[in-house]
Design an enzyme around this catalytic site. Sequence first.
Site, PDB file in Angstrom:
ATOM      1  N   LYS A  13       0.830  -1.211   0.000  1.00 44.48           N
ATOM      2  CA  LYS A  13       0.000   0.000   0.000  1.00 44.48           C
ATOM      3  C   LYS A  13       0.866   1.264   0.000  1.00 44.48           C
ATOM      4  O   LYS A  13       0.660   2.169  -0.804  1.00 44.48           O
ATOM      5  CB  LYS A  13      -0.930   0.033   1.232  1.00 44.48           C
ATOM      6  CG  LYS A  13      -1.853  -1.172   1.350  1.00 44.48           C
ATOM      7  CD  LYS A  13      -2.746  -1.090   2.581  1.00 44.48           C
ATOM      8  CE  LYS A  13      -2.028  -1.119   3.905  1.00 44.48           C
ATOM      9  NZ  LYS A  13      -1.326  -2.393   4.193  1.00 44.48           N
ATOM     10  N   ARG A  88      -9.694   0.909   8.641  1.00 40.08           N
ATOM     11  CA  ARG A  88      -9.274  -0.447   8.979  1.00 40.08           C
ATOM     12  C   ARG A  88     -10.359  -1.197   9.734  1.00 40.08           C
ATOM     13  O   ARG A  88     -10.147  -2.358  10.085  1.00 40.08           O
ATOM     14  CB  ARG A  88      -8.042  -0.373   9.871  1.00 40.08           C
ATOM     15  CG  ARG A  88      -6.724  -0.748   9.188  1.00 40.08           C
ATOM     16  CD  ARG A  88      -5.637  -0.492  10.204  1.00 40.08           C
ATOM     17  NE  ARG A  88      -4.444  -1.230   9.980  1.00 40.08           N
ATOM     18  CZ  ARG A  88      -3.339  -0.743   9.391  1.00 40.08           C
ATOM     19  NH1 ARG A  88      -3.334   0.470   8.902  1.00 40.08           N
ATOM     20  NH2 ARG A  88      -2.260  -1.474   9.287  1.00 40.08           N
ATOM     21  N   ARG A 127      11.576  -4.730   5.059  1.00 41.02           N
ATOM     22  CA  ARG A 127      11.183  -3.344   4.767  1.00 41.02           C
ATOM     23  C   ARG A 127      12.027  -2.332   5.537  1.00 41.02           C
ATOM     24  O   ARG A 127      12.289  -2.498   6.716  1.00 41.02           O
ATOM     25  CB  ARG A 127       9.710  -3.170   5.154  1.00 41.02           C
ATOM     26  CG  ARG A 127       9.271  -1.708   5.262  1.00 41.02           C
ATOM     27  CD  ARG A 127       7.791  -1.543   5.220  1.00 41.02           C
ATOM     28  NE  ARG A 127       7.064  -2.141   6.307  1.00 41.02           N
ATOM     29  CZ  ARG A 127       5.727  -2.242   6.337  1.00 41.02           C
ATOM     30  NH1 ARG A 127       5.010  -1.790   5.326  1.00 41.02           N
ATOM     31  NH2 ARG A 127       5.125  -2.793   7.362  1.00 41.02           N
ATOM     32  N   ARG A 160      14.116   1.287  10.395  1.00 39.31           N
ATOM     33  CA  ARG A 160      13.185   0.158  10.377  1.00 39.31           C
ATOM     34  C   ARG A 160      12.165   0.364  11.479  1.00 39.31           C
ATOM     35  O   ARG A 160      12.471   0.979  12.506  1.00 39.31           O
ATOM     36  CB  ARG A 160      13.933  -1.161  10.607  1.00 39.31           C
ATOM     37  CG  ARG A 160      14.772  -1.555   9.408  1.00 39.31           C
ATOM     38  CD  ARG A 160      15.522  -2.851   9.623  1.00 39.31           C
ATOM     39  NE  ARG A 160      16.524  -3.009   8.577  1.00 39.31           N
ATOM     40  CZ  ARG A 160      16.361  -3.709   7.456  1.00 39.31           C
ATOM     41  NH1 ARG A 160      15.226  -4.386   7.257  1.00 39.31           N
ATOM     42  NH2 ARG A 160      17.298  -3.767   6.541  1.00 39.31           N
ATOM     43  N   ARG A 172      -0.501  -9.016  13.518  1.00 35.47           N
ATOM     44  CA  ARG A 172      -1.041  -8.001  12.601  1.00 35.47           C
ATOM     45  C   ARG A 172      -1.922  -8.633  11.528  1.00 35.47           C
ATOM     46  O   ARG A 172      -2.927  -8.060  11.119  1.00 35.47           O
ATOM     47  CB  ARG A 172       0.100  -7.201  11.995  1.00 35.47           C
ATOM     48  CG  ARG A 172       0.676  -6.219  13.012  1.00 35.47           C
ATOM     49  CD  ARG A 172       2.078  -5.781  12.679  1.00 35.47           C
ATOM     50  NE  ARG A 172       2.139  -4.974  11.484  1.00 35.47           N
ATOM     51  CZ  ARG A 172       3.289  -4.693  10.855  1.00 35.47           C
ATOM     52  NH1 ARG A 172       4.423  -5.158  11.306  1.00 35.47           N
ATOM     53  NH2 ARG A 172       3.272  -3.938   9.778  1.00 35.47           N
TER      54      ARG A 172
END
Length: 216
Positions: A13, A88, A127, A160, A172
């Site tokens: 996203k 969400r 990531r 990070r 999550r």
Amino acid sequence: MRLILLGPPGAGKGTQAQRIVERHGIPQLSTGDMLRAAIAAGTDIGKKAKAVMDAGKLVSDDIVIGIVAERIEQPDCSKGFILDGFPRTLVQADATEAMLKAKGLELSAVIEIQVDDEVLTDRIAGRYTCAQCGAGYHDTNLKPKVEGVCDRCGSTHFKRRPDDNRDTVVARLQTYYKDTSPLIGYYYAKGLLHGVDGMASIDEVTASIEAILAKV
Ligand code: ADP
Ligand code: ADP
Ligand code: ZN
């Protein structure tokens, strides 16, 4: 254009939102980024959000709805915006509709980035972002052109997220399936949902999204 990017953590996203910003000149409203900014600034909201985020749970609807309601009043949102990581929950989705309705506006499209669970752990574990400009990277999937130097701003500092570890990913994902995935049906029923194959390369996903945006 008022867009929502929907998908599990690590789906892409934020990566795609950054590209839509560049091509279409509308801002990216990431509630995750806004909450992390509140934590860094040590605000009351940040203090409330930190433990919840580290546990991979959702910050309360009231808090995030309040943040977004304030943000969309800013002048840079007048031509549209990309909601990244919001709504969400169904409560947040209803609040989004009410906020827009009060301004005589509607959503243009909801883009669901569809990704198999198996790749999400690696996407999240690899990531990182530029500490200066926020550009997103990945250890193997998306490295800067010159190692250790941000493509966009030249900075050599990267960071990070504390919640981007293999342990938190499971929590999550559970949160996503329980609280967020019902939004897929919610927006399908409203005729707003567009699915894209998020297993494809970053450039291919961008092309799929652009094809959708050309029609809305
Ligand atoms: P989200 O905002 O949905 O949590 P991100 O956009 O931050 O996800 O992407 C998670 C990680 O996966 C980032 O490091 C990004 O570079 C990488 N990534 C994003 N899209 C793809 C893709 N289509 N293929 C491979 N890696 C991707
Ligand atoms: P990801 O990119 O992995 O999907 P985000 O950066 O969007 O993660 O969000 C990080 C964390 O911030 C979430 O796990 C959650 O705790 C909190 N958060 C972000 N957006 C929301 C939201 N709309 N509602 C509730 N909590 C949120
Ligand atoms: Zn940078």
